[in-house]
Write a protein that holds these residues in place. Sequence first.
Motif, PDB file in Angstrom:
ATOM      1  N   PRO A   1      26.516  55.215   7.431  1.00 41.81           N
ATOM      2  CA  PRO A   1      26.123  53.807   7.399  1.00 41.81           C
ATOM      3  C   PRO A   1      25.061  53.459   6.363  1.00 41.81           C
ATOM      4  O   PRO A   1      25.131  52.380   5.760  1.00 41.81           O
ATOM      5  CB  PRO A   1      25.620  53.542   8.821  1.00 41.81           C
ATOM      6  CG  PRO A   1      25.415  54.877   9.448  1.00 41.81           C
ATOM      7  CD  PRO A   1      26.333  55.828   8.762  1.00 41.81           C
ATOM      8  N   THR A   2      24.076  54.351   6.124  1.00 42.55           N
ATOM      9  CA  THR A   2      23.049  53.945   5.146  1.00 42.55           C
ATOM     10  C   THR A   2      23.617  53.962   3.729  1.00 42.55           C
ATOM     11  O   THR A   2      23.156  53.213   2.867  1.00 42.55           O
ATOM     12  CB  THR A   2      21.761  54.793   5.245  1.00 42.55           C
ATOM     13  OG1 THR A   2      22.075  56.185   5.094  1.00 42.55           O
ATOM     14  CG2 THR A   2      21.040  54.563   6.566  1.00 42.55           C
TER      15      THR A   2
ATOM     16  N   GLY B   1      18.662  53.069  -2.256  1.00 40.21           N
ATOM     17  CA  GLY B   1      18.799  53.846  -1.023  1.00 40.21           C
ATOM     18  C   GLY B   1      17.468  54.011  -0.310  1.00 40.21           C
ATOM     19  O   GLY B   1      17.408  53.961   0.934  1.00 40.21           O
ATOM     20  N   VAL B   2      16.390  54.185  -1.052  1.00 37.72           N
ATOM     21  CA  VAL B   2      15.071  54.375  -0.415  1.00 37.72           C
ATOM     22  C   VAL B   2      14.660  53.079   0.297  1.00 37.72           C
ATOM     23  O   VAL B   2      14.235  53.099   1.454  1.00 37.72           O
ATOM     24  CB  VAL B   2      14.011  54.814  -1.448  1.00 37.72           C
ATOM     25  CG1 VAL B   2      12.658  55.002  -0.768  1.00 37.72           C
ATOM     26  CG2 VAL B   2      14.439  56.095  -2.161  1.00 37.72           C
TER      27      VAL B   2
ATOM     28  N   ARG C   1      20.788  63.563  -2.184  1.00 40.39           N
ATOM     29  CA  ARG C   1      20.332  62.174  -2.206  1.00 40.39           C
ATOM     30  C   ARG C   1      19.845  61.691  -0.835  1.00 40.39           C
ATOM     31  O   ARG C   1      18.738  61.161  -0.697  1.00 40.39           O
ATOM     32  CB  ARG C   1      21.472  61.233  -2.643  1.00 40.39           C
ATOM     33  CG  ARG C   1      21.647  61.084  -4.110  1.00 40.39           C
ATOM     34  CD  ARG C   1      23.123  60.942  -4.407  1.00 40.39           C
ATOM     35  NE  ARG C   1      23.767  62.200  -4.082  1.00 40.39           N
ATOM     36  CZ  ARG C   1      23.885  63.197  -4.942  1.00 40.39           C
ATOM     37  NH1 ARG C   1      23.502  63.037  -6.164  1.00 40.39           N
ATOM     38  NH2 ARG C   1      24.421  64.355  -4.597  1.00 40.39           N
ATOM     39  N   THR C   2      20.704  61.832   0.195  1.00 45.98           N
ATOM     40  CA  THR C   2      20.402  61.222   1.491  1.00 45.98           C
ATOM     41  C   THR C   2      19.141  61.845   2.091  1.00 45.98           C
ATOM     42  O   THR C   2      18.267  61.151   2.614  1.00 45.98           O
ATOM     43  CB  THR C   2      21.599  61.400   2.443  1.00 45.98           C
ATOM     44  OG1 THR C   2      22.774  60.997   1.749  1.00 45.98           O
ATOM     45  CG2 THR C   2      21.452  60.583   3.699  1.00 45.98           C
ATOM     46  N   ARG C   3      19.055  63.138   1.992  1.00 40.91           N
ATOM     47  CA  ARG C   3      17.923  63.830   2.601  1.00 40.91           C
ATOM     48  C   ARG C   3      16.599  63.469   1.906  1.00 40.91           C
ATOM     49  O   ARG C   3      15.617  63.107   2.564  1.00 40.91           O
ATOM     50  CB  ARG C   3      18.177  65.336   2.528  1.00 40.91           C
ATOM     51  CG  ARG C   3      17.091  66.130   3.151  1.00 40.91           C
ATOM     52  CD  ARG C   3      17.458  67.581   3.187  1.00 40.91           C
ATOM     53  NE  ARG C   3      16.316  68.321   3.661  1.00 40.91           N
ATOM     54  CZ  ARG C   3      16.360  69.510   4.211  1.00 40.91           C
ATOM     55  NH1 ARG C   3      17.517  70.103   4.365  1.00 40.91           N
ATOM     56  NH2 ARG C   3      15.284  70.126   4.612  1.00 40.91           N
ATOM     57  N   ILE C   4      16.609  63.543   0.576  1.00 41.90           N
ATOM     58  CA  ILE C   4      15.366  63.220  -0.149  1.00 41.90           C
ATOM     59  C   ILE C   4      15.009  61.749   0.063  1.00 41.90           C
ATOM     60  O   ILE C   4      13.848  61.382   0.258  1.00 41.90           O
ATOM     61  CB  ILE C   4      15.524  63.548  -1.650  1.00 41.90           C
ATOM     62  CG1 ILE C   4      15.649  65.061  -1.828  1.00 41.90           C
ATOM     63  CG2 ILE C   4      14.360  63.001  -2.463  1.00 41.90           C
ATOM     64  CD1 ILE C   4      15.952  65.508  -3.246  1.00 41.90           C
ATOM     65  N   SER C   5      16.042  60.896   0.047  1.00 43.10           N
ATOM     66  CA  SER C   5      15.831  59.466   0.197  1.00 43.10           C
ATOM     67  C   SER C   5      15.231  59.131   1.571  1.00 43.10           C
ATOM     68  O   SER C   5      14.281  58.337   1.678  1.00 43.10           O
ATOM     69  CB  SER C   5      17.191  58.788   0.000  1.00 43.10           C
ATOM     70  OG  SER C   5      17.121  57.421   0.082  1.00 43.10           O
ATOM     71  N   PHE C   6      15.768  59.739   2.631  1.00 40.48           N
ATOM     72  CA  PHE C   6      15.204  59.505   3.968  1.00 40.48           C
ATOM     73  C   PHE C   6      13.766  60.016   4.030  1.00 40.48           C
ATOM     74  O   PHE C   6      12.875  59.342   4.565  1.00 40.48           O
ATOM     75  CB  PHE C   6      16.047  60.182   5.051  1.00 40.48           C
ATOM     76  CG  PHE C   6      17.053  59.250   5.699  1.00 40.48           C
ATOM     77  CD1 PHE C   6      16.631  58.187   6.478  1.00 40.48           C
ATOM     78  CD2 PHE C   6      18.408  59.443   5.523  1.00 40.48           C
ATOM     79  CE1 PHE C   6      17.547  57.321   7.077  1.00 40.48           C
ATOM     80  CE2 PHE C   6      19.335  58.581   6.114  1.00 40.48           C
ATOM     81  CZ  PHE C   6      18.899  57.521   6.889  1.00 40.48           C
TER      82      PHE C   6
END
Length: 305
Positions: free
Chosen positions: A137-138, A291-292, A58-63
């Motif tokens: 934090p995000t 998240g995005v 999630r975090t990687r794709i979202s960033f």
Amino acid sequence: MKLSGRHLLGLENMSRDELDLILETAVSFKEVLERPIKKVPPLQGKTIANLFFESSTRTRISFELAERRLSADVISFSQSGSSVSKGETLKDTARNIEAMKIDMVVVRHASAGAAHFLSRVVDANIINAGDGAHEHPTQGLLDMFTLREKHGSLENLRVCVVGDILHSRVARSNIYGLQTMGAKVSVCGPATLIPREIERMGVAVYHRLEDVIPEVDALNVLRVQLERQKRGLFPSLREYHRYFGVTKEKVQKASRPLTIMHPGPINRDVELSADLADSEHSVILQQVTNGVAVRMAVLYLLGTV
Ligand code: CP
């Protein structure tokens, strides 16, 4: 108004005005993401490196998506296949990447403090995408955004973080951020998975879901992090599910419909029953969507000063 620092390392020391600024900016970016053309130009000409020394979906794709939506140039790195697997240090990796004129670095690392460390050794803006059991934090920001969207305000909202608090960077960021925004935060889990003296953070502690469910508006259910547990902290996953698994049957005891959150990835039918994860109570996929927008807001606010 601007953020006070050049980096996003955690929510612990962020003010209410700063958190509000990020959440309000994310509202504007969520609107951009609903347009037919989802790209805007503010980070044109900026280069962002995503350094993921630990697994992430999630975090990687979202960033990456957030960076591309803001028109940045993006390079992504993972530990496997890089020179880290040949013994290169975090500092050397980062300094080599910076020598290629990178403006911003998003970093996920298994060690608490990795993002702080990078902020001292490189000139780029650093964004913490999760450092050990310290902060994420995000994730905290997107959880707050989703709760605010659903409930209208975080002031006096009653939120319980359930499960493996001891190993959880998500719990820490949620506690810091939600409390700053005026929410009432509690935690619930087995005594072995709740850090000693957590009451000093101002949270109420519960050891029985049955006790906390009637008292709250939302449950943020954490993944059981088997990879971070060095010794058996509960007898079996079956037993964990029986006592701390959040199920439809248990949440029916709430005085009003509860909001069910989970940062993902879910261990279905361990910490959260599959039917509840997919039910109308769940905002888990809204968290991912939000998240995005939240990451666009953070990148924009740090990258355009
Ligand atoms: N919530 C979260 O951090 O998920 P990933 O580990 O897949 O990035």
